[in-house]
Design a protein around this motif. Structure first.
Motif, PDB file in Angstrom:
ATOM      1  N   CYS A  39       0.256  -1.014  -7.110  1.00  0.00           N
ATOM      2  CA  CYS A  39      -1.174  -1.255  -7.264  1.00  0.00           C
ATOM      3  C   CYS A  39      -1.379  -2.728  -7.519  1.00  0.00           C
ATOM      4  CB  CYS A  39      -1.770  -0.419  -8.392  1.00  0.00           C
ATOM      5  SG  CYS A  39      -3.577  -0.505  -8.437  1.00  0.00           S
ATOM      6  N   GLU A  80     -10.712   7.781  -7.019  1.00  0.00           N
ATOM      7  CA  GLU A  80     -10.464   7.897  -8.448  1.00  0.00           C
ATOM      8  C   GLU A  80      -8.949   7.956  -8.668  1.00  0.00           C
ATOM      9  OE1 GLU A  80      -9.823   8.962 -12.200  1.00  0.00           O
ATOM     10  OE2 GLU A  80      -9.516  10.589 -10.789  1.00  0.00           O
ATOM     11  N   PRO A  81      -8.387   7.098  -9.529  1.00  0.00           N
ATOM     12  CA  PRO A  81      -6.932   7.003  -9.693  1.00  0.00           C
ATOM     13  C   PRO A  81      -6.219   8.308 -10.059  1.00  0.00           C
ATOM     14  CG  PRO A  81      -7.995   5.141 -10.741  1.00  0.00           C
ATOM     15  CD  PRO A  81      -9.081   6.083 -10.334  1.00  0.00           C
ATOM     16  N   TRP A 130      -1.076   1.363 -13.575  1.00  0.00           N
ATOM     17  CA  TRP A 130      -0.475   2.133 -12.479  1.00  0.00           C
ATOM     18  C   TRP A 130       1.035   2.042 -12.550  1.00  0.00           C
ATOM     19  CZ3 TRP A 130      -2.810   5.507  -9.368  1.00  0.00           C
ATOM     20  CH2 TRP A 130      -2.084   5.999  -8.281  1.00  0.00           C
ATOM     21  N   THR A 145      -7.254  -0.629 -12.342  1.00  0.00           N
ATOM     22  CA  THR A 145      -6.251   0.414 -12.116  1.00  0.00           C
ATOM     23  C   THR A 145      -4.845  -0.180 -12.154  1.00  0.00           C
ATOM     24  OG1 THR A 145      -7.801   1.723 -10.797  1.00  0.00           O
ATOM     25  CG2 THR A 145      -5.460   2.193 -10.499  1.00  0.00           C
ATOM     26  N   VAL A 155      -9.229   1.502  -5.110  1.00  0.00           N
ATOM     27  CA  VAL A 155      -9.394   2.188  -6.390  1.00  0.00           C
ATOM     28  C   VAL A 155     -10.193   1.281  -7.320  1.00  0.00           C
ATOM     29  CG1 VAL A 155      -7.303   3.603  -6.161  1.00  0.00           C
ATOM     30  CG2 VAL A 155      -7.148   1.334  -7.204  1.00  0.00           C
TER      31      VAL A 155
END
Length: 149
Positions: free
Chosen positions: A90, A123-124, A83, A79, A75
């Motif tokens: 993450c 994409e998160p 997260w 992020t 990602v």
């Protein structure tokens, strides 16, 4: 679980999954010239999410650990700072200033190699939605309801 240490190395297009003499996969080279964080999830939920993301043409490279217990989604960097999805983690792969933080991911292979991915990273928000959908699919298959994440 994936060892998400860091390093520098080859471009994604040169990363390949090779077969070891015993027929298993040799560890993959991870694309360290591109910045990314790694979201790790249990394999079952991750496999469902990969299918969902592939259908929507939005999956980036995905790693699997040697034991097959977890998957790691590449990602965008940063992020990890926000997260908070239960059941996942993450990991930041760069120190402040963009320098690598340590050795490469150990014992991992590609489930979705960079050259087969639809994007450089996942994409998160799309990953979060796919993981939620995957959790609901698994819960339905097991015959019990689950709260939406």
């Amino acid at each position: 679980m994936l060892d998400t240490g860091y390093g520098t190395g080859s471009r994604p297009s040169t990363a390949r999954r090779r077969s070891a003499p015993d027929g298993g996969a040799e560890p993959a080279e991870v694309p360290y010239d591109l910045p990314y964080d790694v979201v790790t999830v249990p394999a079952r939920q991750g496999l469902e999410a990969v299918d969902i993301l592939r259908l929507r043409h939005s999956v980036g490279p995905v790693l699997h650990d040697a034991a097959g217990d977890t998957l790691g989604f590449l990602v965008p960097p940063g992020t990890a700072d926000g997260w908070d999805l239960p059941g996942s983690a993450c990991t930041r792969t760069r120190r402040q200033g963009g320098r690598p933080a340590g050795p490469p991911v150990a014992g991992a292979g590609w489930l979705v190699p960079p050259e087969s991915a639809c994007a450089e990273v996942t994409e998160p928000a799309r990953l979060r939605a796919a993981l939620g959908e995957a959790a609901r699919t698994i819960a339905a298959a097991e015959g019990h309801p689950r709260k939406r994440p």
